[in-house]
Design an enzyme around this catalytic site. Sequence first.
Site, mmCIF file in Angstrom:
data_model
loop_
_atom_site.group_PDB
_atom_site.id
_atom_site.type_symbol
_atom_site.label_atom_id
_atom_site.label_comp_id
_atom_site.label_asym_id
_atom_site.label_seq_id
_atom_site.Cartn_x
_atom_site.Cartn_y
_atom_site.Cartn_z
ATOM 1 C CE LYS A 180 11.994 16.427 -14.752
ATOM 2 N NZ LYS A 180 13.071 15.272 -13.681
ATOM 3 N NE ARG A 239 18.789 14.086 -9.124
ATOM 4 C CZ ARG A 239 17.640 14.105 -9.488
ATOM 5 N NH1 ARG A 239 17.093 13.047 -9.543
ATOM 6 N NH2 ARG A 239 17.372 15.220 -9.663
ATOM 7 C CE1 TYR A 277 4.564 -14.647 -26.577
ATOM 8 C CE2 TYR A 277 4.776 -12.541 -25.677
ATOM 9 C CZ TYR A 277 4.774 -13.209 -26.750
ATOM 10 O OH TYR A 277 4.748 -12.956 -27.926
ATOM 11 C CG MET A 290 6.992 -5.366 -27.693
ATOM 12 S SD MET A 290 8.206 -5.617 -29.135
ATOM 13 C CE MET A 290 9.255 -6.693 -28.115
#
Length: 395
Positions: free
Chosen positions: A43, A141, A275, A323
């Site tokens: 998955k 779950r 940043y 990013m």
Amino acid sequence: MSQTPPPPAPPRARAEIDLAALRANVRALRARAPRSALMAVVKSDAYGHGMVPCARAALAAGATWLGTATPHEALALRAAGIGGRIMCWLWTPGDPWREGIEADLDMAVSGLWALKEVTAAARQAGAPARVQLKADTGLGRNGCQPADWPALVAAARAAEDEGLVEITGLWSHFACADEPGHPSIAAQLDVFRDMVDHAEKAGVEPEVRHIANSPATLSVPESHFDLVRTGIAMYGVSPSPELGTPADFGLRPVMTLAASVALVKQVPAGHGVSYGHHYVTGAETTLGLVPLGYADGIPRHASGRGPVLVGGQWRRIAGRVAMDQFVVDLGGQTVEEGAEALLFGPGDRGEPTAEDWARAADTIAYEIVTRIGARVPRVYVNEVPEECDERTADE
Ligand SMILES: Cc1ncc(COP(=O)(O)O)c(C=O)c1O
């Protein structure tokens, strides 16, 4: 073992996927559960490693089932021409049950709503659906609560008698198998045995009963039943530091994440970096720019902490992960632009591991590999050519 040399580095970054390591890991896991079939959990794009190549490699090494979360992932495996048994377990109302039947999937059913949808699809398809009833033995779950199990089993048996479904499996999932000795492990096993017993007394004849994920496969042999579902260990990553390192289990990390240093420059003392200026140089130094950022899956949470091997030395991310890029302080060391920055890998070359990154980002190593983004090309090494017998290829 025949090794193909890694291809030349693409300019920016790459995730090298060593399929020989993956095959060896599958064999190591099979040896731990010798009486059980192995389901390769692929998955989430094989935990970021690339679903189709990893599925093929796992099958070549003796996995006999593939497991996905969503039906769409399972259908994508079929679309790639992959045969054999494929199970998927995360269904939502309106999902493609009929396509699942037509693609010969084994489909998890956790509640009556799902049984209703799958039987309707079987009527439309004119063929029975293979279903695996999922018990919630304590994870809290997905899965059917013990109190609701008799009704689900009875309804599934009735659908089986009508020729609408074949109940191929009874299964569950652990909550704390990565915490050795956690009392919920034995408690869940007890509940699982009871729920299986109830279903079998109601006439269910499952082909497979299963509950073990990687940590249980590695450390709870009584949980192996007919099949083990291994994800993270197959990718050579430890399910948890408490359990041990990959090497403790004879596993080898499959993914190496590397980038080319994009810029090296000299800056004076007192220079803010990235940043927010959360890092300020303490002395005149060299900065190296690594062209990977949170868009590529580098956790922003690892700002100031993530380890990288550059120029033969471990460096920590200086300041914030942006990013598309982050910076390392090279401490005056001269490194050429284009030099390799190794973020994580097996550790053979002294590079950090996914476990090191998990520690730095306060997360689990599962997340580190799985979140590596689509912008990072996967480069497969040690693939087995189709005409070559896998056993001889790895000798
Ligand atoms: C239902 C199910 N089975 C098996 C696995 C594989 O777990 P692991 O990666 O710990 O082997 C997962 C992954 O989370 C899962 O959701």
